[in-house]
Design a protein around this motif. Structure first.
Motif, short mmCIF file in Angstrom:
data_model
loop_
_atom_site.label_atom_id
_atom_site.label_comp_id
_atom_site.label_asym_id
_atom_site.label_seq_id
_atom_site.Cartn_x
_atom_site.Cartn_y
_atom_site.Cartn_z
N ARG A 32 85.52 93.79 -9.88
CA ARG A 32 84.98 94.33 -11.14
C ARG A 32 83.46 94.25 -11.18
N TYR A 33 82.90 93.18 -10.61
CA TYR A 33 81.46 92.97 -10.71
C TYR A 33 80.71 93.24 -9.40
N ARG A 34 81.42 93.78 -8.41
CA ARG A 34 80.75 94.12 -7.16
C ARG A 34 79.78 95.27 -7.41
N GLY A 35 78.53 95.09 -6.98
CA GLY A 35 77.51 96.09 -7.23
C GLY A 35 76.87 95.97 -8.60
N VAL A 36 77.40 95.07 -9.41
CA VAL A 36 76.87 94.83 -10.75
C VAL A 36 76.10 93.51 -10.79
N LEU A 37 76.74 92.46 -10.29
CA LEU A 37 76.12 91.15 -10.15
C LEU A 37 75.78 90.92 -8.68
N PRO A 38 74.83 90.05 -8.38
CA PRO A 38 74.40 89.88 -6.98
C PRO A 38 75.51 89.36 -6.09
N ALA A 39 75.46 89.78 -4.84
CA ALA A 39 76.51 89.42 -3.89
C ALA A 39 76.64 87.90 -3.76
N GLN A 40 75.53 87.19 -3.80
CA GLN A 40 75.62 85.74 -3.64
C GLN A 40 76.30 85.06 -4.83
N LEU A 41 76.16 85.62 -6.02
CA LEU A 41 76.89 85.09 -7.17
C LEU A 41 78.39 85.32 -6.98
N LEU A 42 78.77 86.49 -6.50
CA LEU A 42 80.19 86.76 -6.27
C LEU A 42 80.74 85.88 -5.16
N GLU A 43 79.94 85.64 -4.12
CA GLU A 43 80.36 84.72 -3.06
C GLU A 43 80.50 83.30 -3.60
N PHE A 44 79.61 82.93 -4.50
CA PHE A 44 79.68 81.62 -5.15
C PHE A 44 80.98 81.49 -5.92
N TRP A 45 81.32 82.51 -6.71
CA TRP A 45 82.60 82.51 -7.43
C TRP A 45 83.77 82.32 -6.47
N ALA A 46 83.78 83.11 -5.40
CA ALA A 46 84.90 83.07 -4.45
C ALA A 46 85.04 81.69 -3.82
N LYS A 47 83.93 81.03 -3.56
CA LYS A 47 83.95 79.74 -2.88
C LYS A 47 84.16 78.58 -3.84
N HIS A 48 83.52 78.63 -5.01
CA HIS A 48 83.50 77.48 -5.91
C HIS A 48 84.23 77.71 -7.24
N GLY A 49 84.59 78.96 -7.54
CA GLY A 49 85.30 79.25 -8.78
C GLY A 49 84.39 79.23 -10.00
N TRP A 50 85.02 79.41 -11.17
CA TRP A 50 84.34 79.20 -12.44
C TRP A 50 84.64 77.77 -12.87
#
Length: 205
Positions: free
Chosen positions: A28-46
């Protein structure tokens, strides 16, 4: 990014109440929020950090909060924003699609800080790292009340904040006796309806 995360943990504290981020949210947020933030989510969650003084959140859950604060504000025209984080007391950290970590709303006092400088797309990952490294516990701790609130009221759940009842913008006292654990989204929407959002001025500091 691992070095920035390590420094962030040393400064703010260990994670708690991790929620796995579903692939649909990443997409949903790919291309909207920075890739490193999305990688952070994937690795560490909310999740929360430092016993809940700071939380990285699901922006989708805060869309109603965002609309409540910005719909009647000129800030809405300056960028497209997403809530990516909040403090234990409901300070909101917003990410602008063109301006990165440029807007913070201090909900208890209905004030904001804004840095509307546009960033190049390739600078957004670096801006996310800089955002993490800019945080410190003293800045997040509203009127130095966090530890006392945690001791009196207990640790926050992922959907809670410490809120003043009555709200400060209603004239309520800024003290421990008037803090309660409240539902984050509902309380933040209520605060947005009480007082118009205004910029911080030098006299406020």
């Amino acid at each position: 990014m691992d070095d920035a995360y390590s420094i962030f943990l040393e400064t703010i504290g260990d994670p708690m109440f991790r929620q796995e981020v579903p692939p649909t949210s990443i997409d949903r947020y790919r291309g909207v929020l920075p890739a490193q933030l999305l990688e952070f989510w994937a690795k560490h969650g909310w999740c929360g950090y430092g016993n809940g003084i700071f939380w990285l959140v699901n922006p989708q859950e805060y869309e109603g909060v965002l609309a409540s604060w910005l719909d009647n504000s000129e800030l809405k025209e300056s960028d497209v924003y997403h809530v990516i984080a909040r403090s234990a007391f409901g300070d909101l950290y917003l990410w602008g699609e063109r301006t990165g970590p440029s807007l913070c709303i201090f909900s208890n006092v209905s004030r904001y800080t804004h840095d509307p400088v546009e960033r190049l797309p390739q600078a957004m990952n670096r801006a996310f790292q800089a955002f993490l490294l800019s945080l410190d516990r003293e800045y997040l701790d509203f009127d130095d009340l966090f530890e006392a609130a945690r001791s009196k009221l207990g640790i926050l759940n992922h959907d809670e904040i410490y809120g003043f009842v009555p709200a400060l913008t209603f004239g309520g006292p800024c003290d421990l006796a008037h803090l309660e654990k409240v539902k984050a989204v509902e309380h933040l929407i209520l605060l947005a309806q009480i007082s118009p959002l205004e910029p911080y001025s030098f006299s406020d500091f």
